[in-house]
Write a protein that holds these residues in place. Structure first.
Motif, PDB file in Angstrom:
ATOM      1  N   ALA A  31       6.459  85.251 -21.257  1.00  0.00           N
ATOM      2  CA  ALA A  31       6.662  86.651 -20.891  1.00  0.00           C
ATOM      3  C   ALA A  31       5.370  87.192 -20.286  1.00  0.00           C
ATOM      4  N   LYS A  32       5.478  88.320 -19.588  1.00  0.00           N
ATOM      5  CA  LYS A  32       4.283  88.961 -19.045  1.00  0.00           C
ATOM      6  C   LYS A  32       4.470  90.467 -19.042  1.00  0.00           C
ATOM      7  N   VAL A  33       3.363  91.182 -19.020  1.00  0.00           N
ATOM      8  CA  VAL A  33       3.413  92.636 -18.936  1.00  0.00           C
ATOM      9  C   VAL A  33       3.985  93.001 -17.569  1.00  0.00           C
ATOM     10  N   ALA A  34       4.919  93.944 -17.540  1.00  0.00           N
ATOM     11  CA  ALA A  34       5.615  94.300 -16.306  1.00  0.00           C
ATOM     12  C   ALA A  34       4.649  94.722 -15.208  1.00  0.00           C
ATOM     13  N   ASP A  35       4.921  94.255 -13.993  1.00  0.00           N
ATOM     14  CA  ASP A  35       4.113  94.601 -12.828  1.00  0.00           C
ATOM     15  C   ASP A  35       4.541  95.945 -12.258  1.00  0.00           C
ATOM     16  N   PHE A  36       3.692  96.481 -11.382  1.00  0.00           N
ATOM     17  CA  PHE A  36       4.023  97.714 -10.669  1.00  0.00           C
ATOM     18  C   PHE A  36       5.228  97.493  -9.767  1.00  0.00           C
ATOM     19  N   SER A  37       6.113  98.468  -9.708  1.00  0.00           N
ATOM     20  CA  SER A  37       7.282  98.397  -8.840  1.00  0.00           C
ATOM     21  C   SER A  37       7.666  99.810  -8.419  1.00  0.00           C
ATOM     22  N   VAL A  38       7.689 100.062  -7.119  1.00  0.00           N
ATOM     23  CA  VAL A  38       8.074 101.382  -6.622  1.00  0.00           C
ATOM     24  C   VAL A  38       9.518 101.685  -7.003  1.00  0.00           C
ATOM     25  N   GLU A  39      10.379 100.668  -6.944  1.00  0.00           N
ATOM     26  CA  GLU A  39      11.783 100.866  -7.301  1.00  0.00           C
ATOM     27  C   GLU A  39      11.918 101.221  -8.780  1.00  0.00           C
ATOM     28  N   LYS A  40      11.133 100.560  -9.601  1.00  0.00           N
ATOM     29  CA  LYS A  40      11.161 100.858 -11.035  1.00  0.00           C
ATOM     30  C   LYS A  40      10.662 102.277 -11.290  1.00  0.00           C
ATOM     31  N   ARG A  68      10.874 104.763  -9.262  1.00  0.00           N
ATOM     32  CA  ARG A  68      11.912 105.679  -8.790  1.00  0.00           C
ATOM     33  C   ARG A  68      13.014 105.839  -9.844  1.00  0.00           C
ATOM     34  N   GLN A  69      13.388 104.733 -10.471  1.00  0.00           N
ATOM     35  CA  GLN A  69      14.420 104.791 -11.510  1.00  0.00           C
ATOM     36  C   GLN A  69      13.947 105.598 -12.718  1.00  0.00           C
ATOM     37  N   ILE A  70      12.709 105.354 -13.133  1.00  0.00           N
ATOM     38  CA  ILE A  70      12.164 106.061 -14.296  1.00  0.00           C
ATOM     39  C   ILE A  70      12.111 107.564 -14.044  1.00  0.00           C
ATOM     40  N   ILE A  71      11.646 107.952 -12.867  1.00  0.00           N
ATOM     41  CA  ILE A  71      11.532 109.377 -12.538  1.00  0.00           C
ATOM     42  C   ILE A  71      12.913 110.036 -12.501  1.00  0.00           C
ATOM     43  N   THR A  72      13.894 109.351 -11.918  1.00  0.00           N
ATOM     44  CA  THR A  72      15.249 109.905 -11.824  1.00  0.00           C
ATOM     45  C   THR A  72      15.865 110.095 -13.206  1.00  0.00           C
ATOM     46  N   ILE A  73      15.701 109.091 -14.066  1.00  0.00           N
ATOM     47  CA  ILE A  73      16.241 109.185 -15.427  1.00  0.00           C
ATOM     48  C   ILE A  73      15.532 110.287 -16.203  1.00  0.00           C
ATOM     49  N   ARG A  74      14.212 110.343 -16.062  1.00  0.00           N
ATOM     50  CA  ARG A  74      13.453 111.381 -16.765  1.00  0.00           C
ATOM     51  C   ARG A  74      13.861 112.778 -16.308  1.00  0.00           C
ATOM     52  N   ALA A  75      14.081 112.936 -15.017  1.00  0.00           N
ATOM     53  CA  ALA A  75      14.466 114.253 -14.493  1.00  0.00           C
ATOM     54  C   ALA A  75      15.761 114.732 -15.146  1.00  0.00           C
ATOM     55  N   HIS A 129      10.594 119.792 -10.849  1.00  0.00           N
ATOM     56  CA  HIS A 129       9.206 119.526 -11.227  1.00  0.00           C
ATOM     57  C   HIS A 129       8.982 118.032 -11.427  1.00  0.00           C
ATOM     58  N   ARG A 130       9.899 117.390 -12.139  1.00  0.00           N
ATOM     59  CA  ARG A 130       9.755 115.960 -12.388  1.00  0.00           C
ATOM     60  C   ARG A 130       9.885 115.159 -11.099  1.00  0.00           C
ATOM     61  N   MET A 131      10.836 115.507 -10.245  1.00  0.00           N
ATOM     62  CA  MET A 131      11.032 114.783  -8.995  1.00  0.00           C
ATOM     63  C   MET A 131       9.860 114.996  -8.042  1.00  0.00           C
ATOM     64  N   ASN A 132       9.297 116.202  -8.020  1.00  0.00           N
ATOM     65  CA  ASN A 132       8.140 116.477  -7.161  1.00  0.00           C
ATOM     66  C   ASN A 132       6.944 115.610  -7.555  1.00  0.00           C
ATOM     67  N   ALA A 133       6.686 115.545  -8.854  1.00  0.00           N
ATOM     68  CA  ALA A 133       5.574 114.729  -9.346  1.00  0.00           C
ATOM     69  C   ALA A 133       5.836 113.255  -9.054  1.00  0.00           C
ATOM     70  N   GLY A 134       7.090 112.837  -9.224  1.00  0.00           N
ATOM     71  CA  GLY A 134       7.445 111.448  -8.968  1.00  0.00           C
ATOM     72  C   GLY A 134       7.280 111.074  -7.509  1.00  0.00           C
ATOM     73  N   LEU A 135       7.673 111.986  -6.612  1.00  0.00           N
ATOM     74  CA  LEU A 135       7.543 111.724  -5.179  1.00  0.00           C
ATOM     75  C   LEU A 135       6.077 111.590  -4.788  1.00  0.00           C
ATOM     76  N   LEU A 183       3.599 110.710  -6.732  1.00  0.00           N
ATOM     77  CA  LEU A 183       3.082 109.469  -7.308  1.00  0.00           C
ATOM     78  C   LEU A 183       3.571 108.258  -6.522  1.00  0.00           C
ATOM     79  N   GLU A 184       4.822 108.302  -6.078  1.00  0.00           N
ATOM     80  CA  GLU A 184       5.372 107.188  -5.305  1.00  0.00           C
ATOM     81  C   GLU A 184       4.640 107.030  -3.979  1.00  0.00           C
ATOM     82  N   ILE A 185       4.398 108.141  -3.298  1.00  0.00           N
ATOM     83  CA  ILE A 185       3.703 108.093  -2.008  1.00  0.00           C
ATOM     84  C   ILE A 185       2.290 107.542  -2.173  1.00  0.00           C
ATOM     85  N   MET A 186       1.565 108.084  -3.160  1.00  0.00           N
ATOM     86  CA  MET A 186       0.190 107.659  -3.369  1.00  0.00           C
ATOM     87  C   MET A 186       0.111 106.210  -3.845  1.00  0.00           C
TER      88      MET A 186
END
Length: 220
Positions: free
Chosen positions: A70-79, A81-88, A203-209, A211-214
């Motif tokens: 096993a390994k610690v999960a890598d960075f994923s833009v798609e992941k 996006r999913q986390i931000i959408t669910i959190r929102a 608010h959550r989607m704005n912060a997520g967007l 973070l995704e861009i950066m």
């Protein structure tokens, strides 16, 4: 004497130990998690280690492949996006419910947090600003008598901690975020459930967007 944390099972002990190391960046994304080594280090058999890793996989913190370590999960833009959408969705609904149960003591606490948030912004202290941001939202989500909903939010929230704070990546986001928090609190004072839910989702989607861009720029 300090209070000790008591774990009900060995797998829970392993789960919390590894999870904390991931969230504190002791174990970085991509780090290999060798079952035999973890078993030896934590003085448990391999069975609770496997159970813990499967549980961490379900939270998105660990990636596992058949017949491989096993390994610690890598960075994923798609992941992300999913986390931000669910959190929102979850956080918007929890905030809506909070309007029905909030009292004057709760309001005073939220106002105090916003004051500290403003001071952090003026000092360009992104770390403290992020801490105040977390306190503000988590305090709201604990107001409704729905602990399962709160636990769901925290689990998804923790699953995204492998990303950096949006305020550390984009300090200018602090001023915009503070304005959004003030709007949310004003809507709560108005007892406007629809408006509160809408503002928290945005608010959550704005912060997520942001973070995704950066994050995309950082990984190009």
């Amino acid at each position: 004497m300090q209070n000790e944390i008591i774990f009900t099972t060995k797998s829970e002990f392993v789960f919390n130990t590894i999870k904390n190391r991931i969230l504190e960046n002791v174990l970085e994304p991509g780090s290999e998690l060798i079952i035999s080594r973890i078993s030896e280090e934590l003085n448990v058999s391999i069975i609770p280690v496997r159970e813990a890793l499967k549980a961490l996989e379900s939270e998105g913190l660990v990636e596992m492949e058949p017949h491989k370590s096993a390994k610690v999960a890598d960075f994923s833009v798609e992941k992300l996006r999913q986390i931000i959408t669910i959190r929102a969705g979850l956080e918007g609904y929890a905030s809506r419910l909070a309007v029905r149960y909030i009292n004057d003591i709760n309001m005073k606490k939220l106002e105090d947090i916003l004051q500290n948030m403003k001071k952090a912004m003026e000092a360009a202290d992104s770390e403290n600003f992020n801490l105040c941001n977390m306190k503000f939202h988590r305090y709201i989500y604990q107001i409704p008598p729905f602990p399962m909903l709160y636990d769901m939010i925290i689990n998804v929230w923790d699953g995204g901690k492998w990303t950096r704070s949006v305020f550390a990546i984009s300090p200018k986001r602090m001023r915009t975020s503070l304005s959004e928090h003030i709007e949310i609190l004003d809507a709560i004072k108005e007892k406007n459930e629809d408006k509160v839910e809408k503002l928290v989702r945005e608010h959550r989607m704005n912060a997520g967007l942001e973070l995704e861009i950066m994050s995309k720029l950082k990984h190009e």
